[in-house]
Design an enzyme around this catalytic site. Structure first.
Site, PDB file in Angstrom:
ATOM      1  CG  ASP A  51      -9.109 171.497 102.983  1.00  0.00           C
ATOM      2  OD1 ASP A  51      -8.153 170.871 102.486  1.00  0.00           O
ATOM      3  OD2 ASP A  51     -10.278 171.056 102.983  1.00  0.00           O
ATOM      4  CG  ASP A  77     -16.231 176.277  97.938  1.00  0.00           C
ATOM      5  OD1 ASP A  77     -15.550 175.815  96.994  1.00  0.00           O
ATOM      6  OD2 ASP A  77     -17.448 176.046  98.069  1.00  0.00           O
ATOM      7  CE1 TYR A 169      -8.240 163.864  89.343  1.00  0.00           C
ATOM      8  CE2 TYR A 169      -7.280 162.335  87.763  1.00  0.00           C
ATOM      9  CZ  TYR A 169      -7.218 163.020  88.972  1.00  0.00           C
ATOM     10  OH  TYR A 169      -6.121 162.869  89.789  1.00  0.00           O
ATOM     11  CE  LYS A 173      -5.946 166.413  89.346  1.00  0.00           C
ATOM     12  NZ  LYS A 173      -5.496 167.233  90.487  1.00  0.00           N
TER      13      LYS A 173
END
Length: 263
Positions: A51, A77, A169, A173
């Protein structure tokens, strides 16, 4: 909106379900990723959390260790390929294996399509999709050598049913689902399963601005048959199932965790 405040029942755990297994949870410091990391650790896995949020990462590792689980936090990252490759190399060097890849890192910024800048597009695709490609590529060779492995990608109901003002987005996805399907076809012969999970509306930091918007909640109030907004633990149960031996004959699937929203 009281119907949305009901909480799910407490989950039963199987402490030895992932004994001896090593899992990488990308984006596991908070939200859905944290719930998955906690669940995997509670069921016996050694969990490596990758993370970018240093403080949340340390806090989640401490929480796992306080519960007698095994965890390592790695600052990574996902937009930096070298950091991705180094993370996987460190896991393999330390434990000589990687059994589960959970790719949960994700971002979204609601923007009308005609106002979507190159920066918003690239930021979203790089984190949501390109990072998943890099992590999957980095672990695939090791899983092939092991002749086993599970890859789970955190998609969304938006991979199936697009929402306005979220073009990058939605595309990212949908791309995750097709990445999962492609890897299922290519890597199945090595005993590797690849699937995607599609959460609906879940209470996380990402969705908090939407949940505080009365107009948004009014629109959603009658869309979820189960009558409540999901919590990260709802998604963790489904994702961890796909990582388990119970799902050894499931690959190339998109598992909806949306309270029936798309039913």
């Amino acid at each position: 909106e009281k119907r949305h405040l009901k909480r799910p029942a407490k989950r039963a755990l199987s402490p030895s379900r992932f004994e001896g297994k090593v899992a990488i949870v990308v984006g596991g410091a908070q939200g859905i990723g944290k719930a998955i990391a906690l669940r995997l650790a509670a069921e016996g896995a050694t969990v490596v959390i990758a993370d970018i949020d240093r403080s949340q990462l340390a806090a989640t590792v401490r929480e796992i260790e306080a519960g007698k689980g095994k965890a390592l936090g790695v600052l990574c990252d996902v937009r930096n390929r070298r950091q991705v490759d180094r993370t996987v190399a460190r896991v393999v060097h330390t434990w000589k294996r990687v059994d589960v890849l959970m790719y949960v890192a994700g971002v979204a910024k609601a923007t009308p399509f005609v106002e979507t800048t190159d920066e918003i597009w690239n930021w979203t695709i790089d984190i949501n999709l390109k990072g998943a490609f890099w992590f999957a590529r980095a672990v695939a060779g090791h899983m092939i050598k092991q002749r086993q492995g599970k890859m789970i990608f955190m998609a969304s109901t938006n991979a199936w049913d697009a929402e306005a003002n979220l073009a990058p987005y939605n595309v990212s996805k949908a791309g995750l689902f097709l990445l999962a399907k492609t890897l299922a076809r290519e890597l199945g012969t090595y005993g590797i399963c690849s699937n995607a999970v599609a959460p609906g509306l879940i209470r996380t930091r990402l969705t908090e601005p939407f949940l505080k918007d009365p107009d948004f909640m009014k629109k959603y109030s009658n869309l979820i048959p189960l009558g409540r907004v999901g919590v990260p633990e709802d998604v963790a149960g489904a994702a961890v199932f796909l990582a388990s031996s119970d799902a050894d004959y499931i690959t190339g699937s998109l598992l909806f965790v949306d309270g029936g929203q798309l039913a």
